[in-house]
Design an enzyme around this catalytic site. Structure first.
Site, PDB file in Angstrom:
ATOM      1  N   SER A  78       0.678  -1.136  -0.021  1.00  0.00           N
ATOM      2  CA  SER A  78       0.034   0.161  -0.071  1.00  0.00           C
ATOM      3  C   SER A  78       0.640   1.084   0.040  1.00  0.00           C
ATOM      4  O   SER A  78       1.988   1.199   0.248  1.00  0.00           O
ATOM      5  CB  SER A  78      -1.025   0.041   1.168  1.00  0.00           C
ATOM      6  OG  SER A  78      -1.624  -1.014   1.321  1.00  0.00           O
TER       7      SER A  78
HETATM    8  N1  SAH Z   1      -0.237  -5.147   3.780  1.00  0.00           N
HETATM    9  C1  SAH Z   1       0.222  -5.528   2.644  1.00  0.00           C
HETATM   10  C2  SAH Z   1      -0.558  -5.094   1.403  1.00  0.00           C
HETATM   11  C3  SAH Z   1      -0.755  -6.349   0.851  1.00  0.00           C
HETATM   12  S1  SAH Z   1      -1.983  -6.594  -0.627  1.00  0.00           S
HETATM   13  C4  SAH Z   1       1.721  -4.669   2.555  1.00  0.00           C
HETATM   14  O1  SAH Z   1       2.019  -4.006   3.509  1.00  0.00           O
HETATM   15  O2  SAH Z   1       2.377  -5.234   1.697  1.00  0.00           O
HETATM   16  C5  SAH Z   1      -3.275  -7.543  -0.034  1.00  0.00           C
HETATM   17  C6  SAH Z   1      -2.771  -8.877   0.233  1.00  0.00           C
HETATM   18  O3  SAH Z   1      -3.870  -9.523   0.634  1.00  0.00           O
HETATM   19  C7  SAH Z   1      -2.214  -9.845  -1.028  1.00  0.00           C
HETATM   20  O4  SAH Z   1      -1.017 -10.219  -0.646  1.00  0.00           O
HETATM   21  C8  SAH Z   1      -3.105 -10.848  -1.115  1.00  0.00           C
HETATM   22  O5  SAH Z   1      -2.630 -11.975  -1.629  1.00  0.00           O
HETATM   23  C9  SAH Z   1      -3.818 -10.977   0.138  1.00  0.00           C
HETATM   24  N2  SAH Z   1      -5.106 -11.588   0.263  1.00  0.00           N
HETATM   25  C10 SAH Z   1      -6.303 -11.431  -0.742  1.00  0.00           C
HETATM   26  N3  SAH Z   1      -7.131 -12.188  -0.143  1.00  0.00           N
HETATM   27  C11 SAH Z   1      -6.944 -12.788   0.801  1.00  0.00           C
HETATM   28  C12 SAH Z   1      -7.370 -13.551   1.792  1.00  0.00           C
HETATM   29  N4  SAH Z   1      -8.603 -14.122   1.833  1.00  0.00           N
HETATM   30  N5  SAH Z   1      -6.842 -14.169   2.898  1.00  0.00           N
HETATM   31  C13 SAH Z   1      -5.494 -13.949   3.177  1.00  0.00           C
HETATM   32  N6  SAH Z   1      -4.722 -12.951   2.135  1.00  0.00           N
HETATM   33  C14 SAH Z   1      -5.373 -12.575   1.396  1.00  0.00           C
END
Ligand code: SAH
Length: 233
Positions: A78
């Site tokens: 993000s």
């Molecule tokens: N907070 C993270 C941003 C991650 S983007 C950072 O600082 O880098 C969102 C993430 O959510 C992705 O890695 C994606 O694979 C994950 N995601 C999507 N659906 C999900 C689910 N049902 N359970 C766990 N992770 C999930």
């Protein structure tokens, strides 16, 4: 140059040196404070966590820019401001048991680990979970546990949670997350369609849920049982 100063100054694409500490300070000064991030503990955490370590090495110099970056597997880290806003909305005081859904790069996980007591983080993509786990361990965050799984069902094992943060866009608030939120707990979750969401702050008091929207945002989709279906390509 002291060893620490040396570590902070890695070679740039152009062969020069980047002062990441300075970039962190500028990010806080220009991107966070002017947009209303004023919780001192939150600002301190953003000054401490080395965001450049959580992005692919080819994007390292862009780590502190005012937008999200690709972290592979079609996912993103993000924008710093959005991570800070979500963190501030959680109102962490240091004693909270936190559930994070969507570990991604692990950057937000590190921020939560500095500000709360214990973080449980769930990521559905095994390679991202593994990478984040190794990195956070190496960086010394020992109050973090990472799990591979479908976070839309929460993580029953350690429930209830004082705080829940979902870092992927949901179509609705998954009922298991409401159920796993502790009394007096706070959940922060982007809710909307696949292209645009509203960042919601959800509170539980006397067993009742109240929620309010704080800002428009765009996140990658939350996929799984109580989220979106995975696209078949
Ligand atoms: N907070 C993270 C941003 C991650 S983007 C950072 O600082 O880098 C969102 C993430 O959510 C992705 O890695 C994606 O694979 C994950 N995601 C999507 N659906 C999900 C689910 N049902 N359970 C766990 N992770 C999930």
């Amino acid at each position: 140059m002291t060893p620490t100063a040396f570590m902070l100054k890695l070679k740039t694409r152009g062969g020069g040196e980047v002062d990441y500490k300075k970039l962190r300070e500028e990010m806080v000064k220009r991107q966070l404070i002017p947009r209303g991030i004023n919780d001192r503990r939150v600002l301190d955490a953003f000054l401490r966590v080395e965001r450049e370590k959580f992005v692919p090495s080819s994007l390292r110099e862009d780590a502190y820019k005012d937008f999200p970056l690709s972290i592979g597997e079609g996912q993103t880290i993000s924008q710093p401001y959005m991570a800070a806003l979500m963190t501030q909305c959680l109102n962490l005081r240091g004693e909270e048991k936190i559930l994070e859904i969507g570990t991604g790069s692990g950057y937000q996980t590190a921020i939560l680990a500095l500000l709360g007591w214990q973080v449980y983080s769930v990521e559905r993509i095994p390679s991202l979970a593994e990478k984040a786990k190794k990195l956070l361990k190496k960086m010394g965050y020992d109050n973090v546990k990472i799990f591979v799984g479908n976070g839309t069902v929460g993580l029953e094992q350690y429930a209830p949670y004082d705080r829940i943060l979902v870092t992927a866009g949901a179509k609705d608030i998954p009922p298991p997350l409401i159920q796993q939120l502790a009394e007096e707990g706070i959940m922060v979750i982007p809710v909307g369609n696949a292209y645009s969401q509203e960042l919601m702050v959800v509170k539980k008091k006397d067993g009742k849920i109240s929620s309010k929207g704080v800002e428009r945002c765009v996140f990658v989709p939350l996929i799984g049982q109580y989220g979106w279906e995975e696209k078949i390509e």
